[in-house]
Design a protein around this motif. Sequence first.
Motif, PDB file in Angstrom:
ATOM      1  N   GLY A 230       0.814  -1.216   0.000  1.00 21.53           N
ATOM      2  CA  GLY A 230       0.000   0.000   0.000  1.00 21.53           C
ATOM      3  C   GLY A 230       0.845   1.264   0.000  1.00 21.53           C
ATOM      4  O   GLY A 230       0.545   2.224  -0.717  1.00 21.53           O
ATOM      5  N   HIS A 231       1.906   1.268   0.820  1.00 21.56           N
ATOM      6  CA  HIS A 231       2.788   2.438   0.853  1.00 21.56           C
ATOM      7  C   HIS A 231       3.451   2.656  -0.512  1.00 21.56           C
ATOM      8  O   HIS A 231       3.526   3.788  -1.009  1.00 21.56           O
ATOM      9  CB  HIS A 231       3.866   2.269   1.918  1.00 21.56           C
ATOM     10  N   LEU A 232       3.917   1.586  -1.107  1.00 23.44           N
ATOM     11  CA  LEU A 232       4.607   1.702  -2.398  1.00 23.44           C
ATOM     12  C   LEU A 232       3.639   2.128  -3.501  1.00 23.44           C
ATOM     13  O   LEU A 232       4.031   2.834  -4.434  1.00 23.44           O
ATOM     14  CB  LEU A 232       5.294   0.390  -2.750  1.00 23.44           C
ATOM     15  N   GLU A 233       2.395   1.703  -3.388  1.00 24.49           N
ATOM     16  CA  GLU A 233       1.409   2.139  -4.385  1.00 24.49           C
ATOM     17  C   GLU A 233       1.225   3.655  -4.323  1.00 24.49           C
ATOM     18  O   GLU A 233       1.182   4.333  -5.354  1.00 24.49           O
ATOM     19  CB  GLU A 233       0.077   1.440  -4.152  1.00 24.49           C
ATOM     20  N   ARG A 234       1.124   4.199  -3.142  1.00 21.35           N
ATOM     21  CA  ARG A 234       0.960   5.652  -2.992  1.00 21.35           C
ATOM     22  C   ARG A 234       2.204   6.384  -3.472  1.00 21.35           C
ATOM     23  O   ARG A 234       2.107   7.427  -4.139  1.00 21.35           O
ATOM     24  CB  ARG A 234       0.657   5.985  -1.531  1.00 21.35           C
ATOM     25  N   ILE A 235       3.368   5.848  -3.132  1.00 17.72           N
ATOM     26  CA  ILE A 235       4.615   6.466  -3.609  1.00 17.72           C
ATOM     27  C   ILE A 235       4.668   6.431  -5.130  1.00 17.72           C
ATOM     28  O   ILE A 235       5.007   7.434  -5.783  1.00 17.72           O
ATOM     29  CB  ILE A 235       5.833   5.740  -3.002  1.00 17.72           C
ATOM     30  N   GLY A 236       4.333   5.283  -5.702  1.00 23.27           N
ATOM     31  CA  GLY A 236       4.394   5.150  -7.150  1.00 23.27           C
ATOM     32  C   GLY A 236       3.451   6.103  -7.859  1.00 23.27           C
ATOM     33  O   GLY A 236       3.797   6.689  -8.897  1.00 23.27           O
ATOM     34  N   THR A 237       2.254   6.284  -7.314  1.00 24.35           N
ATOM     35  CA  THR A 237       1.298   7.202  -7.926  1.00 24.35           C
ATOM     36  C   THR A 237       1.826   8.619  -7.907  1.00 24.35           C
ATOM     37  O   THR A 237       1.785   9.334  -8.924  1.00 24.35           O
ATOM     38  CB  THR A 237      -0.054   7.129  -7.189  1.00 24.35           C
ATOM     39  N   SER A 238       2.349   9.057  -6.754  1.00 26.06           N
ATOM     40  CA  SER A 238       2.880  10.425  -6.658  1.00 26.06           C
ATOM     41  C   SER A 238       4.114  10.604  -7.532  1.00 26.06           C
ATOM     42  O   SER A 238       4.277  11.635  -8.193  1.00 26.06           O
ATOM     43  CB  SER A 238       3.213  10.761  -5.195  1.00 26.06           C
ATOM     44  N   LEU A 239       4.987   9.607  -7.536  1.00 21.68           N
ATOM     45  CA  LEU A 239       6.165   9.671  -8.403  1.00 21.68           C
ATOM     46  C   LEU A 239       5.763   9.794  -9.869  1.00 21.68           C
ATOM     47  O   LEU A 239       6.312  10.610 -10.615  1.00 21.68           O
ATOM     48  CB  LEU A 239       7.020   8.415  -8.220  1.00 21.68           C
ATOM     49  N   GLN A 331       5.235  14.454  -1.441  1.00 17.76           N
ATOM     50  CA  GLN A 331       4.399  13.420  -0.832  1.00 17.76           C
ATOM     51  C   GLN A 331       5.062  12.052  -0.944  1.00 17.76           C
ATOM     52  O   GLN A 331       5.066  11.271   0.023  1.00 17.76           O
ATOM     53  CB  GLN A 331       3.028  13.388  -1.505  1.00 17.76           C
ATOM     54  N   ALA A 332       5.640  11.763  -2.108  1.00 18.09           N
ATOM     55  CA  ALA A 332       6.355  10.494  -2.272  1.00 18.09           C
ATOM     56  C   ALA A 332       7.521  10.424  -1.291  1.00 18.09           C
ATOM     57  O   ALA A 332       7.770   9.377  -0.671  1.00 18.09           O
ATOM     58  CB  ALA A 332       6.854  10.359  -3.713  1.00 18.09           C
ATOM     59  N   SER A 333       8.229  11.536  -1.123  1.00 24.00           N
ATOM     60  CA  SER A 333       9.367  11.572  -0.198  1.00 24.00           C
ATOM     61  C   SER A 333       8.916  11.324   1.237  1.00 24.00           C
ATOM     62  O   SER A 333       9.562  10.581   1.994  1.00 24.00           O
ATOM     63  CB  SER A 333      10.079  12.919  -0.286  1.00 24.00           C
ATOM     64  N   ARG A 334       7.823  11.954   1.627  1.00 23.59           N
ATOM     65  CA  ARG A 334       7.357  11.816   3.003  1.00 23.59           C
ATOM     66  C   ARG A 334       6.990  10.362   3.309  1.00 23.59           C
ATOM     67  O   ARG A 334       7.380   9.823   4.350  1.00 23.59           O
ATOM     68  CB  ARG A 334       6.145  12.725   3.240  1.00 23.59           C
ATOM     69  N   ILE A 335       6.251   9.725   2.411  1.00 17.82           N
ATOM     70  CA  ILE A 335       5.859   8.332   2.650  1.00 17.82           C
ATOM     71  C   ILE A 335       7.093   7.432   2.679  1.00 17.82           C
ATOM     72  O   ILE A 335       7.211   6.533   3.520  1.00 17.82           O
ATOM     73  CB  ILE A 335       4.870   7.857   1.577  1.00 17.82           C
ATOM     74  N   ALA A 336       8.020   7.671   1.744  1.00 12.45           N
ATOM     75  CA  ALA A 336       9.241   6.853   1.714  1.00 12.45           C
ATOM     76  C   ALA A 336      10.028   7.010   3.006  1.00 12.45           C
ATOM     77  O   ALA A 336      10.515   6.027   3.579  1.00 12.45           O
ATOM     78  CB  ALA A 336      10.102   7.255   0.519  1.00 12.45           C
ATOM     79  N   ARG A 337      10.132   8.241   3.477  1.00  8.91           N
ATOM     80  CA  ARG A 337      10.925   8.516   4.684  1.00  8.91           C
ATOM     81  C   ARG A 337      10.286   7.901   5.926  1.00  8.91           C
ATOM     82  O   ARG A 337      10.984   7.382   6.808  1.00  8.91           O
ATOM     83  CB  ARG A 337      11.070  10.029   4.853  1.00  8.91           C
ATOM     84  N   GLU A 338       8.945   7.960   5.989  1.00 10.04           N
ATOM     85  CA  GLU A 338       8.248   7.546   7.210  1.00 10.04           C
ATOM     86  C   GLU A 338       7.832   6.075   7.210  1.00 10.04           C
ATOM     87  O   GLU A 338       7.681   5.481   8.279  1.00 10.04           O
ATOM     88  CB  GLU A 338       6.992   8.411   7.400  1.00 10.04           C
TER      89      GLU A 338
END
Length: 360
Positions: A230-239, A331-338
Motif C-alpha cells: 500500500g505504501h509503495l502504491e501511494r509512492i508510485g502514484t505520486s512519483l 508526498q512520495a518523499s514523506r511516505i518513503a521517509r516515514e
Amino acid sequence: MTPLMTSQDLQASVDARLPLVEAALREHVTGTPHELPNAGSEYRRMWQRIGEQFVGGKNLRPALTLAAYFGLSGEDTEAVVPVAAAMEMMHTAMLVHDDILDHDEVRRGRPNIAGARRAELAQERLPRDRTDDHVLTAALLSGDLALSSAYDLIARSALPAHHRLACLNLLTRGIRATIAGELLDMSGDLTPIGEADALNVAELKTATYSCVVPLLAGATIAGADPTMIGHLERIGTSLGLSFQLVDDDLGVFGDPDVTGKSNLSDLRAGKRTELMRQAYAAATPAQLGVLDRHVGDADLDDDGAAAVREILEESGARGRTLAIARRHARQASRIARERVPAPLSGYLLDLVDWLDGRAS
C-alpha cells in the motif's frame, strides 16, 4: 542483504543488474523470431526494430522493479531480471502505440518504428496512402508483439507459480489503466482544454504502469506484506504524476537536443495537459485568442510556439504546474521517509531528487 546496506549500495546493485535486464531483452528479441521460421523476413525485421527501441531509454521501470526487490531483501537475481525486463518491454509497447496515436515518427532523437519503416519504403515509390498503410501496420503490430513479449518474459521466468501469476496480473493492470488513460486523452479534444481532467489522465496513462506496477512487482516477489504494498502504491502514484507533469513541461520548454523529442509536437497536437489546462484557466481574453490560434495548429512554427510559451509563463500556468509536480514529489518523499525501510527509502528519496532536477 544486510541491514547496513545504504541507498548508494542499492543503487550500485541496481546498476550492476540493468545490463542483465538489457541482455534478457536482447536474447528475447533475437531468439523468439526463430520459433516461427516460416514467418518471413518482415517478421524478423519487426523484432529487430523492437530491439532498436531499447537504446537510449532511462530504464526507470526495470530500475524500480530491481530496487523494490533488492531493497526489500530479495536475493535471487535470476528470478527478478525477467520481471524487470518485462517492465521495459511493456514500456516499449506503450511508446510504440502512443507514437501511433500522436502521429510521431521520431523517438529519442531518431526514427521510431514507424519512421524506420517509412525510410525503408522510400525506395519503393509507393503512393502516399499505401506507404502510410504499411507504416501504420508495422508500428501497430510491433507494439502488439512487444506487449505479448512482456507477458512471455514473465511466463517463462524461474519464479514460483504464485509470483508469476501476481506479476502477470500487475502487468494486466498496467496495460488496462494505460488504455483507459489513452482513451480519456484522445477524447479530450472533444471538450475545452480548460475542462480537461489532465491529472486523472496522467495517473492512468503514466503513473500506474511506469511507477506503481514496477514497484509492486519487485516488492511482491520479495515477499512484501500488504501494508508495504500500500505504501509503495501511494509512492508510485505520486512519483508517476510528478514525472508526467515534468515531462509535459519538457515537451514544451525542453531542448530537443537534450530530451530527444520535439518541443512543438505537443503544442501542434493540442495535448490536454495540466500545463495547458492551467493556462486556459488563467489566460486573459487576449491571451486566449493567441492560445486558440496556435494550440492545436498542425503547422505551428517556432514563432507561434514562442508566443504560447510566453503566455504559459506570464499566466503563471507553468509555475503552478511545476508546483503540483513538486507537491507530489514531496508526498512520495514523506511516505518513503516515514514508511519504507532502508535502503529502499533512501533510493526513492534520491529518485525524487533526480525527478525534481529534471524540472530545473
